[in-house]
Each structure stands twice: as C-alpha cells, then as structure tokens.
Write a protein that holds these residues in place. Sequence first.
Motif, PDB file in Angstrom:
ATOM      1  N   UNK A   1       8.660  -4.774   0.041  1.00  0.00           N
ATOM      2  CA  UNK A   1       7.368  -5.425   0.276  1.00  0.00           C
ATOM      3  C   UNK A   1       6.252  -4.415   0.534  1.00  0.00           C
ATOM      4  N   UNK A   2       6.593  -3.206   0.944  1.00  0.00           N
ATOM      5  CA  UNK A   2       5.581  -2.152   1.032  1.00  0.00           C
ATOM      6  C   UNK A   2       5.173  -1.708  -0.371  1.00  0.00           C
ATOM      7  N   UNK A   3       6.139  -1.637  -1.279  1.00  0.00           N
ATOM      8  CA  UNK A   3       5.800  -1.308  -2.667  1.00  0.00           C
ATOM      9  C   UNK A   3       4.898  -2.382  -3.262  1.00  0.00           C
ATOM     10  N   UNK A   4       5.198  -3.647  -2.957  1.00  0.00           N
ATOM     11  CA  UNK A   4       4.339  -4.736  -3.434  1.00  0.00           C
ATOM     12  C   UNK A   4       2.937  -4.579  -2.875  1.00  0.00           C
ATOM     13  N   UNK A   5       2.862  -4.302  -1.579  1.00  0.00           N
ATOM     14  CA  UNK A   5       1.546  -4.151  -0.942  1.00  0.00           C
ATOM     15  C   UNK A   5       0.776  -2.962  -1.526  1.00  0.00           C
ATOM     16  N   UNK A   6       1.415  -1.813  -1.661  1.00  0.00           N
ATOM     17  CA  UNK A   6       0.712  -0.627  -2.158  1.00  0.00           C
ATOM     18  C   UNK A   6       0.222  -0.827  -3.585  1.00  0.00           C
ATOM     19  N   UNK A   7       1.010  -1.543  -4.413  1.00  0.00           N
ATOM     20  CA  UNK A   7       0.557  -1.849  -5.767  1.00  0.00           C
ATOM     21  C   UNK A   7      -0.648  -2.791  -5.721  1.00  0.00           C
ATOM     22  N   UNK A   8      -0.554  -3.802  -4.863  1.00  0.00           N
ATOM     23  CA  UNK A   8      -1.666  -4.756  -4.714  1.00  0.00           C
ATOM     24  C   UNK A   8      -2.930  -4.060  -4.199  1.00  0.00           C
ATOM     25  N   UNK A   9      -2.758  -3.132  -3.248  1.00  0.00           N
ATOM     26  CA  UNK A   9      -3.902  -2.450  -2.637  1.00  0.00           C
ATOM     27  C   UNK A   9      -4.740  -1.704  -3.667  1.00  0.00           C
TER      28      UNK A   9
ATOM     29  N   UNK B   1      -2.533  -4.528   9.704  1.00  0.00           N
ATOM     30  CA  UNK B   1      -3.942  -4.912   9.605  1.00  0.00           C
ATOM     31  C   UNK B   1      -4.813  -3.686   9.325  1.00  0.00           C
ATOM     32  N   UNK B   2      -4.476  -2.578   9.969  1.00  0.00           N
ATOM     33  CA  UNK B   2      -5.250  -1.358   9.729  1.00  0.00           C
ATOM     34  C   UNK B   2      -5.183  -0.948   8.266  1.00  0.00           C
ATOM     35  N   UNK B   3      -4.025  -1.096   7.646  1.00  0.00           N
ATOM     36  CA  UNK B   3      -3.907  -0.751   6.230  1.00  0.00           C
ATOM     37  C   UNK B   3      -4.749  -1.671   5.361  1.00  0.00           C
ATOM     38  N   UNK B   4      -4.619  -2.985   5.537  1.00  0.00           N
ATOM     39  CA  UNK B   4      -5.295  -3.853   4.577  1.00  0.00           C
ATOM     40  C   UNK B   4      -6.794  -4.020   4.847  1.00  0.00           C
ATOM     41  N   UNK B   5      -7.259  -3.520   6.005  1.00  0.00           N
ATOM     42  CA  UNK B   5      -8.699  -3.480   6.238  1.00  0.00           C
ATOM     43  C   UNK B   5      -9.290  -2.116   5.932  1.00  0.00           C
ATOM     44  N   UNK B   6      -8.445  -1.224   5.387  1.00  0.00           N
ATOM     45  CA  UNK B   6      -8.941   0.084   4.980  1.00  0.00           C
ATOM     46  C   UNK B   6      -9.015   1.105   6.081  1.00  0.00           C
TER      47      UNK B   6
ATOM     48  N   UNK C   1      -5.983   0.147   1.979  1.00  0.00           N
ATOM     49  CA  UNK C   1      -5.435   1.486   1.791  1.00  0.00           C
ATOM     50  C   UNK C   1      -3.939   1.399   1.557  1.00  0.00           C
ATOM     51  N   UNK C   2      -3.445   2.134   0.578  1.00  0.00           N
ATOM     52  CA  UNK C   2      -2.006   2.223   0.370  1.00  0.00           C
ATOM     53  C   UNK C   2      -1.359   2.994   1.503  1.00  0.00           C
ATOM     54  N   UNK C   3      -0.090   2.731   1.768  1.00  0.00           N
ATOM     55  CA  UNK C   3       0.572   3.365   2.914  1.00  0.00           C
ATOM     56  C   UNK C   3       0.889   4.833   2.673  1.00  0.00           C
ATOM     57  N   UNK C   4       0.980   5.241   1.413  1.00  0.00           N
ATOM     58  CA  UNK C   4       1.312   6.637   1.101  1.00  0.00           C
ATOM     59  C   UNK C   4       0.140   7.349   0.434  1.00  0.00           C
ATOM     60  N   UNK C   5      -0.455   6.721  -0.555  1.00  0.00           N
ATOM     61  CA  UNK C   5      -1.496   7.382  -1.350  1.00  0.00           C
ATOM     62  C   UNK C   5      -2.906   6.955  -0.974  1.00  0.00           C
ATOM     63  N   UNK C   6      -3.044   6.139   0.067  1.00  0.00           N
ATOM     64  CA  UNK C   6      -4.372   5.716   0.490  1.00  0.00           C
ATOM     65  C   UNK C   6      -5.093   4.968  -0.616  1.00  0.00           C
ATOM     66  N   UNK C   7      -6.269   5.434  -0.999  1.00  0.00           N
ATOM     67  CA  UNK C   7      -7.046   4.802  -2.056  1.00  0.00           C
ATOM     68  C   UNK C   7      -6.980   5.527  -3.381  1.00  0.00           C
ATOM     69  N   UNK C   8      -6.036   6.466  -3.517  1.00  0.00           N
ATOM     70  CA  UNK C   8      -5.990   7.302  -4.722  1.00  0.00           C
ATOM     71  C   UNK C   8      -5.706   6.512  -5.989  1.00  0.00           C
ATOM     72  N   UNK C   9      -5.032   5.358  -5.872  1.00  0.00           N
ATOM     73  CA  UNK C   9      -4.692   4.574  -7.056  1.00  0.00           C
ATOM     74  C   UNK C   9      -5.686   3.447  -7.329  1.00  0.00           C
TER      75      UNK C   9
END
Length: 473
Positions: A63-71, A466-471, A78-86
């Motif tokens: 579900x983190x992979x799902x979130x990071x792809x969605x982000x 929440x911190x991740x999905x609010x950037x 912000x993605x959990x690993x790559x931030x906003x790079x993608x």
Amino acid sequence: MHLRTIRPAAALLVTLLTLALTAVPARAGGPTLVVRWNQALLSAVRGGTLGPPMVSRALAIAHTCAYDAWAAYDAVAAGTVLGGALRRPPAERTEANKAEAVSYAVHLAATDLYPGQRATFDALMADLGHDPAVPDSQAARTGLAACQAVLDQRHADGSNQLGGYADTTGYAPVNAPVVVAEPLTALAQPGRWAPLTYRNAAGALVTPPFLVPHWGRVASFSGSARALADAVPAPAPYGSAGWRAQAAEIVAGTAALDDRSKSIADYWSDGPASETPPGHWCLFAQQVSARDRHGLDQDVKLFFALANAGMDAGIAAWEVKRDHDSGRPITAIRDQYRGQTIPTWGGRSVDGALWVPYQPATFPTPPFGEYVSGHSTFSAAAAEVLRRFTGSDAFGGQAVVAAGSSKVEPGVTPARDVTLRWRTYTEAAEQAGLSRRYGGIHFRAGDLEGRALGRAVGDAAWKRAVAYWTGRG
C-alpha cells in the motif's frame, strides 16, 4: 517453521464466520481499485506462510507502493522515498493514469512479497486491462519506479526478507520445549518463554521456534515504534503476587467460558490460513470504503495509513515480546498448579500440569512471548487510524459466528448462531484484545498494555501519513 505453516484443515474448506456492516448501500460500481488489490493481497496472505508481523509489513509495502505511485499524480503529496521527484504534469493527472500507475506499483510489490502467488496478481492485472510484462505507458513506468524505490529501501530494513526472514540476532530460548500432551514436571525459568511441542493439523510433531525475534529492529514507518515499545512498563515478575494473580484469573476465566465468550475467542483467533490480525482490519477498512462510498484517492490514503500503522504495531509489539521474553499462560499455569486439580473449559477438571488454553489442539498457542498481545496492539493501532480517517469512532460492524463452527469444539459450540456487534472501532479493538484472554493465551496486562501501545503507534503512524499526503513528509 513459520506460524502460518500450521493450518486447520477445516479452515481451508469453508469459512463459517460471516462479516457484514449494518445495511449500507454499496458504492456504485463496486469496490475501488485499491480494495480490489487489497483483496488480492489478503488472498495471498491466506495461502502463504508468513506470520502476523511479516504480513503487516507486506501489506504496508504494497500500500506504500500504491500511495507513492498515486502521489506522483497529486499536486502536493510527497512520495515516501522519492518525495516529489516523480510528480507528473497537470495534464497527466487523470483518474486513468493514477489507476494504471497504482496497479503496476502494487503488482510489482505483491510479486516481490508473495512470488508464489503471482498468478493471482497477474489475473487481476489482466482483468484491469494491463499486461505486467509490457509496461509501455508513462503511467506504468511511473508506478514501477515509485514501487522499486520502496522495495529497494525495504529490502534493507532489518526484516531479512531476502534471507527468508530468518533471525539475525541469535535468539535462543532459555527453556527446553514443553510437550503439550505430557504433564509439565520442570521448567528452568518459568517466567520466560518456552517452545511447545505438539501435533499440527497434518499430524506432524512440531516445535515452532520463536517467530522473528529480530522484528523489533525493522525500520518503522513513523520512526518511533521502537521508542514507544521501550516505554511500555515491565510485566509482573515471576513469583510475584501479580504473576500468581494473572494465572489464577486465566484459570477462572477459561473455566467460566460460555458460548458467547468462546465465539469471541474463535472469531478473533486469526490463526493459520486466515488474514491474520493486520489483514482482519483491512477487511473492516474494505467495508468502511463501501459504507462511505470512497473513491480511489480516499482509499489510497486510508489503506496507506492503516497498513503502515499495522506494520509499526508489529514492530513495537515484537520489540516488547523480545525484550521481556515472557512465558505464556500454558506454561505459567502448568508450573503454578501442577499436582493440583483445577477447573477448565468444557465443565471439566484437570491436573494443573496438563492445563491447555481454549485453542485448537493443533495450534495451542502462537510461538512467541506473551507480553504484549499482538492482537491488542494491531487492533488498537488500526482502530486509531480508522477513527482518525473517518472523523468518527462510529463503526456499526458485526459478525455472525455460526452454530457448531468452533475450531476447538467443532459441531458443538456455539449451540446457536452468535452475532457479535461493534458500535465503534474502539469496541471492536477492545473485543479483539479481550478475545485472547478468553482464549487463554494472554494475561490481562499483556492485553491492556498492548492496547495502550497500539493507540500510541496508531497515532504516530497517522500523523506521519498525513504529513506525506499534505506534502510535509
């Protein structure tokens, strides 16, 4: 041997427990994409061999992979690993691109975590109109890049996934195995955990080792799981009044079990061939999704927060279990009451040296220390996230335990269908913890301190999500 290699045959044939929310019309169009992937993951969990802490990590990774792809298709997340790079440009931020990226990401994660279940994941991809062997769109490539970054990080997170989750700490029990079918005569350190020897559902004589004793070293999502675990007070020491009282309470409690308390113990057991406790709460989240008519965006965030709270709950609970290495009721009671006749479930009396909990003979007690309860920790953490995400503790869930469906007393218990209802997520979590005391495999303090730990873990994981999905991640 892992916990989930021991499977009651009946559980593979048919499930007699049904779960339903109070009547709420399903969201038009059926389950969301995220729920469909969660369903596929839980199918893999049931057919796999991973125990609860590894399952919680697997769900969190997927579900983190799902979130990071969605982000990558959100304006601020912000993605959990790559931030906003993608992050993709506004013109590409369509529902179709988000969905495709999420599916390619989860498929990659799922096949990494459950390679033996790849056919299930490939079938879902085909049903969704995707070919995992041909990631020829920008959305597919974005999803794969997001997930690969997560996998690369998690392959070095202390779990030893690539080494089959084998212990990395050199743990060895201080007690020799206790043969469940024989009376206990001696135990080197009665306050400490002892392996159990018994016949599993296949009829094989097994002595499962302590499940993943290194798990407290796994990197947590919030970064605070281990610190929260280390703040948990120590359990009652062996030989103390508190130690004796907790054993007496389990003896009296299991002797007084009725159909309702037995059904509670059975429903929440989540043993072999089940979704395990972390997956059980994903089932609840699936129904919340239908109840509240979620879309893709909502479910990406809900399951991201929920699954990571579950992973952190497993890390924290196992840190406490390893720190204290506490003996289970089955050995504590046998030690305390050997040579004495004591009451037990089913209206019987037994020599204390032969006492067994209200559990299937083929799986008498999970193979790891008692303190704290994993069920209590997982459930309280999940309830905290569901409460925070929905903005209310109101649940309205229920389960029907069918007459005669008991795994301990099949065909006999319960005498009639028993309906369990939970007005709130908190009530459900509390009942999950209490069920382990009814089942005779956890003491009161292990349950209550597990609940407190779970609430703290859930709060920390929620804030991080929440911190991740609010950037602000």
